[in-house]
Design a protein around this motif. Structure first.
Motif, PDB file in Angstrom:
ATOM      1  N   GLY A 101     149.851 -24.756  63.816  1.00 32.89           N
ATOM      2  CA  GLY A 101     151.278 -24.769  63.517  1.00 32.89           C
ATOM      3  C   GLY A 101     151.839 -26.173  63.428  1.00 32.89           C
ATOM      4  N   ARG A 102     153.158 -26.260  63.331  1.00 27.33           N
ATOM      5  CA  ARG A 102     153.788 -27.569  63.217  1.00 27.33           C
ATOM      6  C   ARG A 102     153.797 -28.261  64.570  1.00 27.33           C
ATOM      7  N   GLY A 103     153.977 -29.559  64.544  1.00 27.80           N
ATOM      8  CA  GLY A 103     153.979 -30.336  65.770  1.00 27.80           C
ATOM      9  C   GLY A 103     155.367 -30.398  66.372  1.00 27.80           C
ATOM     10  N   GLN A 340     170.144 -20.630  44.288  1.00 32.67           N
ATOM     11  CA  GLN A 340     169.090 -21.390  43.626  1.00 32.67           C
ATOM     12  C   GLN A 340     168.113 -22.070  44.579  1.00 32.67           C
ATOM     13  N   CYS A 341     168.002 -21.500  45.769  1.00 31.16           N
ATOM     14  CA  CYS A 341     166.941 -21.972  46.660  1.00 31.16           C
ATOM     15  C   CYS A 341     165.600 -21.711  45.979  1.00 31.16           C
ATOM     16  N   ALA A 342     165.551 -20.569  45.256  1.00 31.15           N
ATOM     17  CA  ALA A 342     164.292 -20.107  44.670  1.00 31.15           C
ATOM     18  C   ALA A 342     163.810 -20.992  43.524  1.00 31.15           C
ATOM     19  N   ALA A 343     164.687 -21.870  43.028  1.00 32.83           N
ATOM     20  CA  ALA A 343     164.247 -22.751  41.942  1.00 32.83           C
ATOM     21  C   ALA A 343     163.125 -23.669  42.431  1.00 32.83           C
ATOM     22  N   CYS A 344     163.253 -24.174  43.657  1.00 32.81           N
ATOM     23  CA  CYS A 344     162.215 -25.052  44.225  1.00 32.81           C
ATOM     24  C   CYS A 344     161.276 -24.269  45.140  1.00 32.81           C
ATOM     25  N   HIS A 345     161.887 -23.448  46.001  1.00 27.57           N
ATOM     26  CA  HIS A 345     161.082 -22.628  46.919  1.00 27.57           C
ATOM     27  C   HIS A 345     160.676 -21.373  46.144  1.00 27.57           C
ATOM     28  N   VAL A 346     159.700 -21.540  45.233  1.00 28.53           N
ATOM     29  CA  VAL A 346     159.339 -20.492  44.271  1.00 28.53           C
ATOM     30  C   VAL A 346     158.752 -19.272  44.993  1.00 28.53           C
ATOM     31  N   LEU A 414     162.281 -28.560  61.910  1.00 29.09           N
ATOM     32  CA  LEU A 414     162.023 -28.527  60.471  1.00 29.09           C
ATOM     33  C   LEU A 414     162.291 -29.874  59.812  1.00 29.09           C
ATOM     34  N   LEU A 415     161.910 -29.954  58.553  1.00 28.83           N
ATOM     35  CA  LEU A 415     162.011 -31.132  57.678  1.00 28.83           C
ATOM     36  C   LEU A 415     160.945 -32.167  58.028  1.00 28.83           C
ATOM     37  N   HIS A 416     160.797 -33.155  57.154  1.00 27.77           N
ATOM     38  CA  HIS A 416     159.630 -34.041  57.240  1.00 27.77           C
ATOM     39  C   HIS A 416     159.523 -34.775  58.567  1.00 27.77           C
ATOM     40  N   ASP A 417     160.657 -35.013  59.232  1.00 30.37           N
ATOM     41  CA  ASP A 417     160.587 -35.727  60.515  1.00 30.37           C
ATOM     42  C   ASP A 417     161.090 -34.878  61.680  1.00 30.37           C
ATOM     43  N   TRP A 429     170.914 -30.484  55.515  1.00 34.44           N
ATOM     44  CA  TRP A 429     170.390 -31.821  55.186  1.00 34.44           C
ATOM     45  C   TRP A 429     170.040 -31.946  53.707  1.00 34.44           C
ATOM     46  N   HIS A 430     169.893 -30.804  52.994  1.00 34.71           N
ATOM     47  CA  HIS A 430     169.514 -30.867  51.579  1.00 34.71           C
ATOM     48  C   HIS A 430     170.582 -31.623  50.792  1.00 34.71           C
ATOM     49  N   GLY A 431     170.135 -32.542  49.921  1.00 31.66           N
ATOM     50  CA  GLY A 431     171.052 -33.263  49.053  1.00 31.66           C
ATOM     51  C   GLY A 431     170.358 -33.496  47.726  1.00 31.66           C
TER      52      GLY A 431
END
Ligand code: HEC
Ligand code: HEC
Length: 459
Positions: A101-103, A340-346, A414-417, A429-431
Motif C-alpha cells: 500500500g501507500r506509505g 469531468q473527473c473521468a476525463a483524466c481518471h479514465v 493522498l497526492l504525490h507528497d 488541491w486540483h488546479g
C-alpha cells in the motif's frame, strides 16, 4: 532440499490464497482489474495474486513477495543479502510500501520522513534526458548510511502551513501544504537553486495491467482529451535495457518505462542495491566513506531476485469495486462524470497483448487513470522537470482500491507528497487542467460532495 521444501510450503500457502481470491463470482461491473480482481476488502486486499496462477507462477510470486519484504544489509554483516547502501532510504521495500500500500506521510511538522523521498536535481538534463543529479547529493537525499562507517547524507523534515478553503455553501476545510527542510546535511548546504521534489510511496496494485495497456490507447486518450480542453500527454523516458526513449508509465511523473526498470531504480535509489540496470553505487565524489565501502556483489541484485519481484508486482490483483447498488455511490458516479473527473481518471480501458502474464491480456479494467501527465497548477507544482514532464505536471493517480488504503496499512494520505488527508482535500488541491473539475466539486451541495466521495472510495 531445504529450498525445495520451502518452495513447496510457499506453493501450498499461495494456492490456498488463490482459491480465496478467485473473483469468478463477482458482478462484471465490480471487476476492476478484469481477471486480476480480488473480492478481498480487508488488510489483504492489496496482497493477493491474480487467480489462477500456474504452480510455477505461484512459486515465482511467493519468491517475489519474500524478496520484496527481505531486509538488505551491508557486506559483510549478517542478517540478509549483501548490498544495502552505502547510503539509502530504507533497508527493504516494505518499509515504504507496507502491505503493497501507500506509505505514511509525516503527521505533523518537524517529523522526519520515512516513506516520503526527497528527489534533488539541478538545472539541465543528464545524458538520457532525465534530471541532472545534484553534484554532492545525487538525485535523492539518502537519510541512512552504515553505522560507524558511512554517514547519512542528511535528514529532511516537513513543515506544514495551513490554509482554509470554503465550499460554495460556506462550509470550510483546512488544507496543509508541506515544505521540506533539511537538517544535518553532511556535504554542505543545498543551494536554493536546487530543485526539490517530495514524493510519497504510492500503492502497488494492478501494475501488470497498467503495463499491458497498449501505447496507442494512451495516445488515443490524449487526443480525445484535447476535445475537452484537457491536455494530457505522455512522458517519454529512457529505457535502460532497450537503450532508447519510450513512453513512461510508472512513478508519479510517469518517469519509468516498465515495472522491471522501476524495480531496479527502487533498489538503486531507495536501498542502495546495484543491478545490471544501475551497476554503479550511488556515491558522489565528495562522499569519500561511501566510495570506499566494499560492495556486496557485482551487481548486488541477482537476476533471480528482480525476475521474482517483477512477477510479483505484475500479478498483484486489484480489489473489486464495492457498493454497486448503493444509491449514494451511484449518484457519485454520475457526478464524477459530470465534473469531468473521468476525463483524466479514465473509468475503463482495455489491456492489449501481455505475454508476461496472459490472463492480464485483453481485459476491460477500471484503473481511473490515463497514465498521462497533466498540469495540475501552481499549488501542486514541484518545479522539478523529470524527462518530458515539467515542474507542474503529474501522472493521473490511479484511483482503484483507494477506499481500502487505510484498511491495508493505516495510511490514507493522498497526492504525490501525502499532503491531502482525505479525498475532499485531494480534490481541492486540483488546479491547472483540473481547475474546472475542482470548482465543480466546490460548488456541489454537501450531499453531492458526500456522494462523490462515497463513489471514489468504492472503486
Ligand atoms: C523510502 C521509501 C521507498 C522505498 C524503500 C521503496 N519505495 Fe517504491 N516508491 C517510493 C516512492 C516515493 C515512489 C514514487 C517515485 C517517483 O515518483 O519517482 C515509489 C514508486 C514505486 C513503484 C511505481 C509505482 C507506480 O504506481 O508507478 C514501484 C513499482 C516501486 N516503488 C517498487 C519498489 C520496490 C520493488 C522497492 C524495493 C526495492 C521499493 N519500491 C522501495 C518509495 C519507496
Ligand atoms: C486534468 C486531469 C484531472 C482531472 C480533471 C481530475 N484529476 Fe484527480 N488527479 C489528477 C492528477 C494528475 C493527480 C495526481 C496529483 C498529485 O499527485 O499531485 C490526481 C489525484 C487525485 C486524487 C488523489 C489520488 C492519490 O492516490 O493520491 C484523487 C482522490 C483525485 N485525483 C480525484 C479526482 C476527482 C474526484 C476529480 C473530479 C472532481 C478529479 N480528480 C479530477 C488529474 C486529474
Amino acid at each position: 532440499m531445504l529450498n525445495l521444501t520451502l518452495a513447496r510450503i510457499a506453493t501450498t500457502v499461495c494456492a490456498a490464497v488463490s482459491v480465496l481470491a478467485t473473483g469468478a463470482e463477482l458482478d462484471p461491473r465490480a471487476r476492476s482489474g478484469g481477471a486480476l480482481t480480488t473480492p478481498l476488502a480487508d488488510s489483504n486486499a492489496y496482497a493477493v495474486p491474480a487467480p489462477p496462477l500456474s504452480a510455477q507462477q505461484t512459486q515465482l510470486f511467493a519468491l517475489g513477495r519474500e524478496a520484496f519484504d527481505q531486509r538488505w544489509v551491508p557486506a559483510p554483516q549478517l542478517g540478509g543479502p549483501w548490498g544495502f547502501g552505502p547510503t539509502a532510504n530504507g533497508n527493504k521495500c516494505t518499509v515504504c510500501h507496507e502491505g503493497n500500500g501507500r506509505g505514511p506521510a509525516p503527521e505533523q511538522s518537524g517529523q522526519t520522513l520515512r516513506a516520503l523521498l526527497v528527489r534533488l536535481s539541478v538545472a539541465g538534463a543528464n545524458e538520457f534526458g532525465g534530471p541532472m543529479p545534484h553534484h554532492d547529493y545525487g538525485d535523492q537525499l539518502n537519510d541512512l548510511g552504515v553505522q560507524d562507517l558511512v554517514p547519512a547524507e542528511g535528514h529532511a523534515t516537513v513543515n506544514y502551513t495551513e490554509r482554509e478553503v470554503a465550499f460554495a455553501d460556506g462550509e470550510t476545510i483546512t488544507l496543509r501544504a508541506p515544505q521540506i527542510q533539511f537538517e544535518q546535511l553532511r556535504f554542505g548546504a543545498i543551494a536554493p537553486s536546487t530543485m526539490i521534489s517530495a514524493r510519497l510511496a504510492p500503492p502497488l496494485i494492478g501494475l501488470g495491467l497498467l503495463e499491458a495497456i497498449p501505447e496507442e490507447t494512451l495516445l488515443a486518450v490524449a487526443k480525445q482529451q484535447a476535445t475537452l480542453g484537457i491536455s494530457g500527454r505522455p512522458n517519454y523516458v529512457w529505457d535502460v535495457a532497450a537503450k532508447k526513449e519510450v513512453i513512461g508509465r510508472f512513478g508519479l511523473k510517469a518517469n519509468q518505462p516498465n515495472i522491471r526498470q522501476q524495480v531496479a531504480a527502487a533498489f538503486h535509489g531507495d536501498l542502495g542495491v546495484t543491478s545490471d540496470y544501475f551497476p554503479a553505487e550511488n556515491c558522489p565524489e565528495v562522499q569519500k566513506e561511501c566510495r570506499v565501502l566494499p560492495p556486496g556483489g557485482y551487481p548486488e541484485l541477482t537476476t533471480r531476485n528482480i525476475d521474482a519481484i517483477q512477477f510479483f508486482l505484475r500479478a498483484l490483483a486489484v480489489p473489486a469495486r464495492r457498493n454497486l447498488d448503493d444509491p449514494m455511490a451511484q449518484r457519485g458516479e454520475q457526478l464524477f462524470a459530470q465534473a469531468q473527473c473521468a476525463a483524466c481518471h479514465v473509468p475503463e480501458i482495455r489491456t492489449g497483448a501481455y505475454p508476461a502474464l496472459p490472463i492480464g491480456a485483453e481485459q476491460a479494467i477500471h484503473p481511473y487513470t490515463d497514465l498521462l501527465l497533466h498540469d495540475m497548477g501552481e499549488a501542486l507544482a514541484d518545479g522539478r522537470p523529470d524527462f518530458k514532464a515539467d515542474g507542474r505536471e503529474w501522472r493521473t493517480a490511479p484511483l482503484w482500491g483507494l477506499g481500502l488504503s487505510a484498511k491495508v496499512n493505516g495510511n490514507a494520505s493522498l497526492l504525490h507528497d501525502g499532503r491531502a488527508r482525505d479525498v475532499a482535500e485531494a480534490i481541492l488541491w486540483h488546479g491547472g487542467e483540473a481547475q474546472s473539475a475542482r470548482e465543480a466539486f466546490r460548488a456541489m451541495s454537501k450531499r453531492d460532495r458526500e456522494a462523490l466521495i462515497t463513489f471514489v472510495e468504492s472503486i
